[in-house]
Scaffold this active site. Structure first.
Site, PDB file in Angstrom:
ATOM      1  CB  SER A  94      -0.880  -0.010   1.249  1.00 39.94           C
ATOM      2  OG  SER A  94      -1.470   1.258   1.438  1.00 39.94           O
ATOM      3  CE1 TYR A 122      -3.080  -2.309   5.412  1.00 41.45           C
ATOM      4  CE2 TYR A 122      -2.766  -0.008   4.812  1.00 41.45           C
ATOM      5  CZ  TYR A 122      -3.135  -1.300   4.473  1.00 41.45           C
ATOM      6  OH  TYR A 122      -3.555  -1.574   3.197  1.00 41.45           O
TER       7      TYR A 122
HETATM    8  N1  LIG Z   1      -8.894  -1.486  -0.695  1.00 46.25           N
HETATM    9  C1  LIG Z   1      -7.938  -0.587  -0.810  1.00 46.25           C
HETATM   10  O1  LIG Z   1      -8.201   0.592  -1.128  1.00 46.25           O
HETATM   11  C2  LIG Z   1      -6.495  -0.994  -0.561  1.00 46.25           C
HETATM   12  C3  LIG Z   1      -5.509   0.006  -0.648  1.00 46.25           C
HETATM   13  C4  LIG Z   1      -4.183  -0.333  -0.422  1.00 46.25           C
HETATM   14  C5  LIG Z   1      -3.848  -1.658  -0.135  1.00 46.25           C
HETATM   15  N2  LIG Z   1      -4.822  -2.604  -0.034  1.00 46.25           N
HETATM   16  C6  LIG Z   1      -4.413  -3.990   0.263  1.00 46.25           C
HETATM   17  O2  LIG Z   1      -5.058  -4.860  -0.647  1.00 46.25           O
HETATM   18  C7  LIG Z   1      -5.264  -6.144  -0.032  1.00 46.25           C
HETATM   19  C8  LIG Z   1      -6.726  -6.538  -0.164  1.00 46.25           C
HETATM   20  O3  LIG Z   1      -7.484  -5.581   0.557  1.00 46.25           O
HETATM   21  P1  LIG Z   1      -9.065  -5.446   0.445  1.00 46.25           P
HETATM   22  O4  LIG Z   1      -9.350  -4.019   0.399  1.00 46.25           O
HETATM   23  O5  LIG Z   1      -9.599  -6.364  -0.584  1.00 46.25           O
HETATM   24  O6  LIG Z   1      -9.466  -5.974   1.917  1.00 46.25           O
HETATM   25  P2  LIG Z   1     -10.799  -6.699   2.399  1.00 46.25           P
HETATM   26  O7  LIG Z   1     -11.941  -6.407   1.515  1.00 46.25           O
HETATM   27  O8  LIG Z   1     -10.935  -6.373   3.844  1.00 46.25           O
HETATM   28  O9  LIG Z   1     -10.436  -8.229   2.238  1.00 46.25           O
HETATM   29  C9  LIG Z   1      -9.395  -8.761   3.004  1.00 46.25           C
HETATM   30  C10 LIG Z   1      -9.200 -10.220   2.667  1.00 46.25           C
HETATM   31  O10 LIG Z   1      -8.214 -10.745   3.574  1.00 46.25           O
HETATM   32  C11 LIG Z   1      -8.767 -11.854   4.258  1.00 46.25           C
HETATM   33  N3  LIG Z   1      -8.279 -11.947   5.635  1.00 46.25           N
HETATM   34  C12 LIG Z   1      -8.312 -10.967   6.589  1.00 46.25           C
HETATM   35  N4  LIG Z   1      -7.830 -11.448   7.748  1.00 46.25           N
HETATM   36  C13 LIG Z   1      -7.492 -12.739   7.526  1.00 46.25           C
HETATM   37  C14 LIG Z   1      -6.961 -13.774   8.346  1.00 46.25           C
HETATM   38  N5  LIG Z   1      -6.649 -13.588   9.641  1.00 46.25           N
HETATM   39  N6  LIG Z   1      -6.753 -14.996   7.793  1.00 46.25           N
HETATM   40  C15 LIG Z   1      -7.063 -15.224   6.503  1.00 46.25           C
HETATM   41  N7  LIG Z   1      -7.569 -14.288   5.673  1.00 46.25           N
HETATM   42  C16 LIG Z   1      -7.781 -13.062   6.187  1.00 46.25           C
HETATM   43  C17 LIG Z   1     -10.274 -11.625   4.228  1.00 46.25           C
HETATM   44  O11 LIG Z   1     -10.970 -12.850   4.286  1.00 46.25           O
HETATM   45  P3  LIG Z   1     -11.836 -13.339   5.542  1.00 46.25           P
HETATM   46  O12 LIG Z   1     -12.487 -12.131   6.154  1.00 46.25           O
HETATM   47  O13 LIG Z   1     -12.764 -14.320   4.921  1.00 46.25           O
HETATM   48  O14 LIG Z   1     -10.822 -13.966   6.418  1.00 46.25           O
HETATM   49  C18 LIG Z   1     -10.468 -11.035   2.833  1.00 46.25           C
HETATM   50  O15 LIG Z   1     -10.537 -12.046   1.874  1.00 46.25           O
HETATM   51  C19 LIG Z   1      -4.800  -5.980   1.419  1.00 46.25           C
HETATM   52  O16 LIG Z   1      -3.491  -6.458   1.566  1.00 46.25           O
HETATM   53  C20 LIG Z   1      -4.845  -4.482   1.636  1.00 46.25           C
HETATM   54  O17 LIG Z   1      -3.969  -4.065   2.646  1.00 46.25           O
HETATM   55  C21 LIG Z   1      -6.127  -2.304  -0.241  1.00 46.25           C
END
Ligand SMILES: NC(=O)c1ccc[n+]([C@@H]2O[C@H](COP(=O)([O-])OP(=O)(O)OC[C@H]3O[C@@H](n4cnc5c(N)ncnc54)[C@H](OP(=O)(O)O)[C@@H]3O)[C@@H](O)[C@H]2O)c1
Length: 273
Positions: A136, A149
């Site tokens: 990120s 984070y």
């Molecule tokens: N969205 C953004 O704007 C953004 C920006 C910068 C970086 N990112 C990065 O992109 C990636 C995806 O983010 P997202 O926005 O799609 O997040 P999200 O919608 O919250 O999804 C997170 C995913 O991680 C899984 N997860 C969380 N805790 C876990 C655990 N303890 N064990 C196994 N799985 C776990 C969740 O599955 P379960 O809940 O089913 O476990 C879900 O599939 C992350 O690394 C995030 O930091 C996102």
């Protein structure tokens, strides 16, 4: 003859950006292993993509071991690991206990390193592999209230660079995909929906762009891809050159005020239906 297509393991595949990454890898011919904690969402995606779903809490070492064992047993190992699972509770650094801060580091940095450590020997044995870490821009732009984070996601950039240096000569490469704000799916979109805000098209990237970047990172063996509108890598470099720019920008575009209201919401006890 057994299917010889390469195998990709996608973490965080149950919801958010992960399913976009999984669909794009499936479209490129990979056999998939999908993981996350939400079994029913994983099963639905696995049915759609003819993939193997292995529910796991990645912060539990025994779940990690079982995941790697299932990958070896069912598909003969993993060629591509996409460390996508991650997220942030959106709370203030000092208001969280140390354990809560440490668990952010655990999910966003230690888990990707640990999973890589478990899968690397198999990749080296087969002489091929690629690790893609989803990071990120949070640390570089000083995004409000993301101390642990941002530390984890910057750590992931350093980890990827050294991994790439050390193992590329033996057939195992590594790429980092650094995300700005993402719309359509994921934590940023969920937070905006919760606040009743419309994420601006300018300034955000669609979740599909992350999926395309992951595929490009593997196919073109790129060290780093920044998913942001405009010249992402240049913006990231500018932030390093002028570290005062991030805080000034957060103030000017209202990120501080918006995240302050998110932090206040997180303090309220959850409503019981
Ligand atoms: N969205 C953004 O704007 C953004 C920006 C910068 C970086 N990112 C990065 O992109 C990636 C995806 O983010 P997202 O926005 O799609 O997040 P999200 O919608 O919250 O999804 C997170 C995913 O991680 C899984 N997860 C969380 N805790 C876990 C655990 N303890 N064990 C196994 N799985 C776990 C969740 O599955 P379960 O809940 O089913 O476990 C879900 O599939 C992350 O690394 C995030 O930091 C996102």
């Amino acid at each position: 003859m057994a299917d010889q297509s390469p195998v990709a393991l996608v973490t965080g595949a149950s919801h958010g950006i992960g399913p976009y990454i999984a669909r794009s890898l499936a479209g490129a011919g990979y056999r998939l292993i999908l993981t996350g904690r939400s079994a029913s969402e994983l099963d639905a995606l696995a049915d759609e993509l003819n993939a193997l779903a292995v529910p796991a809490d990645l912060t539990r070492p025994e779940d990690l071991a079982a995941l790697v064992e299932a990958a070896e047993r069912e598909l003969g190992g993993v060629d591509v690991l996409v460390n996508n699972a991650g997220g942030d509770p959106q709370r203030e650094f000092e208001a969280m206990t140390w354990r809560e801060n440490a668990s952010i580091l655990e999910l966003n940095l230690i888990v990707p390193m640990r999973l890589t450590h478990l899968l690397l020997p198999g990749m080296l044995r087969r002489g091929r592999g690629h690790v893609v870490n989803i990071s990120s821009i949070a640390g570089r732009v000083s995004f409000p209230y993301t101390e642990a984070y941002a530390a984890a996601k910057d750590g992931l950039i350093g980890f990827t660079r050294v991994l790439r240096n050390d193992f590329r000569g033996r057939g195992v490469s590594a790429s980092v995909v650094v995300l700005g704000a993402i719309r359509d799916a994921g934590q940023g979109q969920r937070t905006a929906d919760e606040l009743g805000l419309k994420l601006p098209v300018m300034g955000t990237s669609p979740a599909g762009a992350v999926a395309r970047a992951v595929l490009a990172a593997i196919k073109r063996d790129r060290a780093e891809i920044v998913v942001m509108p405009g010249p992402g890598r240049l913006i990231k470099a500018l932030m390093d050159l002028f570290p005062g720019l991030g805080p000034a920008m957060n103030q000017a575009v209202g990120a501080n005020a918006t995240m302050r209201s998110v932090i206040e919401r997180r303090k309220q006890p959850a409503k019981v239906a």
